[in-house]
Design a protein around this motif. Sequence first.
Motif, PDB file in Angstrom:
ATOM      1  N   ASP A 132       0.815  -1.402   0.091  1.00 18.54           N
ATOM      2  CA  ASP A 132       0.109   0.075   0.034  1.00 18.54           C
ATOM      3  C   ASP A 132       0.747   1.291   0.146  1.00 18.54           C
ATOM      4  OD1 ASP A 132       1.091   0.011   2.556  1.00 18.54           O
ATOM      5  OD2 ASP A 132      -0.809  -0.394   3.563  1.00 18.54           O
ATOM      6  N   HIS A 133       0.285   2.448   0.259  1.00 15.80           N
ATOM      7  CA  HIS A 133       1.027   3.683   0.068  1.00 15.80           C
ATOM      8  C   HIS A 133       2.211   3.703   1.237  1.00 15.80           C
ATOM      9  CE1 HIS A 133      -1.731   5.346  -2.924  1.00 15.80           C
ATOM     10  NE2 HIS A 133      -2.554   4.602  -2.243  1.00 15.80           N
ATOM     11  N   ASN A 134       2.254   2.967   1.980  1.00 12.62           N
ATOM     12  CA  ASN A 134       3.558   3.310   2.929  1.00 12.62           C
ATOM     13  C   ASN A 134       4.638   2.187   2.666  1.00 12.62           C
ATOM     14  OD1 ASN A 134       1.782   5.192   4.263  1.00 12.62           O
ATOM     15  ND2 ASN A 134       0.875   3.521   5.365  1.00 12.62           N
ATOM     16  N   HIS A 135       4.257   1.566   1.874  1.00 21.49           N
ATOM     17  CA  HIS A 135       5.098   0.150   1.643  1.00 21.49           C
ATOM     18  C   HIS A 135       6.481   0.516   0.904  1.00 21.49           C
ATOM     19  CE1 HIS A 135       6.502  -3.948   0.419  1.00 21.49           C
ATOM     20  NE2 HIS A 135       5.673  -4.301   1.479  1.00 21.49           N
ATOM     21  N   PRO A 136       7.774   0.058   1.223  1.00 18.38           N
ATOM     22  CA  PRO A 136       8.872   0.363   0.470  1.00 18.38           C
ATOM     23  C   PRO A 136       8.727   0.085  -1.075  1.00 18.38           C
ATOM     24  CG  PRO A 136       9.565  -1.040   2.050  1.00 18.38           C
ATOM     25  CD  PRO A 136       7.948  -0.706   2.470  1.00 18.38           C
ATOM     26  N   ARG A 158       6.348   0.092  -2.983  1.00 18.73           N
ATOM     27  CA  ARG A 158       5.685   1.207  -3.843  1.00 18.73           C
ATOM     28  C   ARG A 158       6.231   2.072  -4.499  1.00 18.73           C
ATOM     29  NH1 ARG A 158      -0.269   0.740  -3.927  1.00 18.73           N
ATOM     30  NH2 ARG A 158      -0.855   2.585  -4.656  1.00 18.73           N
ATOM     31  N   GLU A 159       7.478   2.469  -4.007  1.00 17.37           N
ATOM     32  CA  GLU A 159       8.195   3.530  -4.631  1.00 17.37           C
ATOM     33  C   GLU A 159       9.036   2.726  -5.910  1.00 17.37           C
ATOM     34  OE1 GLU A 159       9.232   6.581  -3.238  1.00 17.37           O
ATOM     35  OE2 GLU A 159       7.356   6.287  -2.314  1.00 17.37           O
ATOM     36  N   ASP A 201      10.166  -7.689   2.476  1.00 17.82           N
ATOM     37  CA  ASP A 201       9.209  -6.558   2.649  1.00 17.82           C
ATOM     38  C   ASP A 201       7.707  -7.182   2.521  1.00 17.82           C
ATOM     39  OD1 ASP A 201      10.966  -4.939   3.525  1.00 17.82           O
ATOM     40  OD2 ASP A 201      11.309  -4.239   1.442  1.00 17.82           O
TER      41      ASP A 201
END
Length: 275
Positions: free
Chosen positions: A99-103, A105-106, A203
């Motif tokens: 989700d949006h806070n996951h490494p 994601r970047e 992760d």
Amino acid sequence: MVIEWSPSQKQRLRELGRADEGGMEFETVVERDEAFTKEVAYYQSINRKEIRNIQERRERHLLAKVEENIAEALIADGFLEVRTPTIISGNALVKMGIDHNHPLREQVFWLDGSRCLRPMLAPNLYFLMRHLKRNVRMPLQMFEIGTCYRKESHGSNHLEEFTMLNLVEMASMDDPAVRLRHHIQTVMGAIGLEYELSECESDVYGRTIDVEVNGVEVASAALGPHKLDPAHGITDAWSGVGFGLERLLMVKNAENNIKKVGRSLIYLGGARLDI
Ligand code: ATP
Ligand code: MG
């Protein structure tokens, strides 16, 4: 004064495939630059020969051959091959806990607000595990080989587009941990590589079992029941593992850089094209 290769000369010689060790020493810059011209000509001729050899060999691309060897070994062992879309929904990533806070994601290449290029094969395989369950006999053994995309900070072990092989076995009668070792051996045997297993943290998956060759990770594996299963409607036990085919090729061919074996406009069969 002792004179050595300049940094840009070193770089060029490395690119052409000259091993870095045993750097040469010269008495004058003129002497060095003459030697450089000779070295470049020598390595260019080796590269040219190598490219011609590739043309004469009349063989499939290295990556295609690895794919073929592995796919044949898995199919002989009862696996079903699937091909799924490389464009996936953002929602499929959220179900993987990304989700949006996951490494990770970047690292995702987004096409628009809701769709991206897949960074892994697992979301699609999870989908098929759930939907095939109603239609096929169990255990289900399934694999996909396909391109995955991740933004990476360009190391020598990482590509931004690479080929993943992901296999999974669901609802085996035997212990999934035993089955997992069997499947890892099937793949590594097809390539002809010795390896070690080590426990690692991921992760996405939490605890993983990694397959390593000389300390280089070539695959990560996980076992279910798993914390990601409920979001995908999976209740059976499973074993699964994802290999990077370029990593396998890199260690198999003892290359120092994964770019030599990946999709490339600079390298062909390990030889450099911009000669
Ligand atoms: P690493 O820690 O090496 O960055 P990872 O643990 O993030 O890899 P996984 O998500 O476990 O990678 O992916 C499974 C396999 O896919 C890896 O073991 C590796 O062989 C391969 N792989 C992952 N990312 C890349 C990449 N950027 N380029 C080439 N192969 C990759
Ligand atoms: Mg990993």
